[in-house]
Design a protein around this motif. Sequence first.
Motif, PDB file in Angstrom:
ATOM      1  N   LYS A  74       0.860  -1.181   0.000  1.00 31.01           N
ATOM      2  CA  LYS A  74       0.000   0.000   0.000  1.00 31.01           C
ATOM      3  C   LYS A  74       0.890   1.223   0.000  1.00 31.01           C
ATOM      4  N   LYS A  75       0.479   2.265  -0.728  1.00 30.88           N
ATOM      5  CA  LYS A  75       1.274   3.493  -0.788  1.00 30.88           C
ATOM      6  C   LYS A  75       0.361   4.690  -0.965  1.00 30.88           C
ATOM      7  N   SER A  76       0.806   5.835  -0.426  1.00 35.27           N
ATOM      8  CA  SER A  76       0.025   7.061  -0.571  1.00 35.27           C
ATOM      9  C   SER A  76       0.942   8.280  -0.495  1.00 35.27           C
ATOM     10  N   GLY A  77       0.480   9.378  -1.076  1.00 30.43           N
ATOM     11  CA  GLY A  77       1.207  10.638  -1.022  1.00 30.43           C
ATOM     12  C   GLY A  77       2.399  10.705  -1.960  1.00 30.43           C
ATOM     13  N   PRO A  78       2.174  10.633  -3.277  1.00 34.62           N
ATOM     14  CA  PRO A  78       3.305  10.666  -4.209  1.00 34.62           C
ATOM     15  C   PRO A  78       4.040  12.009  -4.187  1.00 34.62           C
ATOM     16  N   TYR A  79       5.349  11.946  -4.403  1.00 31.68           N
ATOM     17  CA  TYR A  79       6.159  13.155  -4.525  1.00 31.68           C
ATOM     18  C   TYR A  79       7.398  12.836  -5.355  1.00 31.68           C
ATOM     19  N   GLU A  80       8.071  13.866  -5.820  1.00 36.71           N
ATOM     20  CA  GLU A  80       9.294  13.679  -6.597  1.00 36.71           C
ATOM     21  C   GLU A  80      10.499  13.843  -5.681  1.00 36.71           C
ATOM     22  N   ALA A  81      11.450  12.926  -5.804  1.00 41.45           N
ATOM     23  CA  ALA A  81      12.667  12.964  -4.996  1.00 41.45           C
ATOM     24  C   ALA A  81      13.883  12.889  -5.914  1.00 41.45           C
ATOM     25  N   GLU A  82      15.034  13.247  -5.364  1.00 44.88           N
ATOM     26  CA  GLU A  82      16.298  13.102  -6.075  1.00 44.88           C
ATOM     27  C   GLU A  82      17.215  12.276  -5.169  1.00 44.88           C
ATOM     28  N   GLU A  83      17.737  11.172  -5.711  1.00 42.69           N
ATOM     29  CA  GLU A  83      18.492  10.230  -4.898  1.00 42.69           C
ATOM     30  C   GLU A  83      19.838   9.880  -5.507  1.00 42.69           C
TER      31      GLU A  83
END
Length: 136
Positions: A74-83
């Motif tokens: 289960k997943k919620s709250g998408p966002y863009e990250a830099e890794e």
Amino acid sequence: MVQEICKDVLFLARKSEPATPDDLPVAADLLETLKAHADGCVGMAANMIGVAKRIIAFDDEGVYRVLFNPEIVKKSGPYEAEEGCLSLTGTRKTKRWKSIKVKYQDEQFRQRFKTWNGWSAQIIQHEIDHCEGIII
């Protein structure tokens, strides 16, 4: 034992096999290797030390954890990250989720479920990508 970091992109792009109790020594090496790189690394998957098994280790807000056969259910709250990654040069942008529920096995190979949020969730997602052969 601290292992060398694998930088072979073809190996890293392979999907990892399920872990079994026979892989407990791999988990110990993975954790020791992660701790040896604590100054610049917060998580590792077994393929980063040259073993294509579904095992991850990470710093969960100051507590080191090892998960066997982790899977996001289960997943919620998408966002863009830099890794970044010890196995690769540079950084990459990717989509992450603020909250994830993970099904995994503990060191006794009992099935567990746990929800992680924020930074720990991001680390876990990166390492599960490694298990899937997704290079981030």
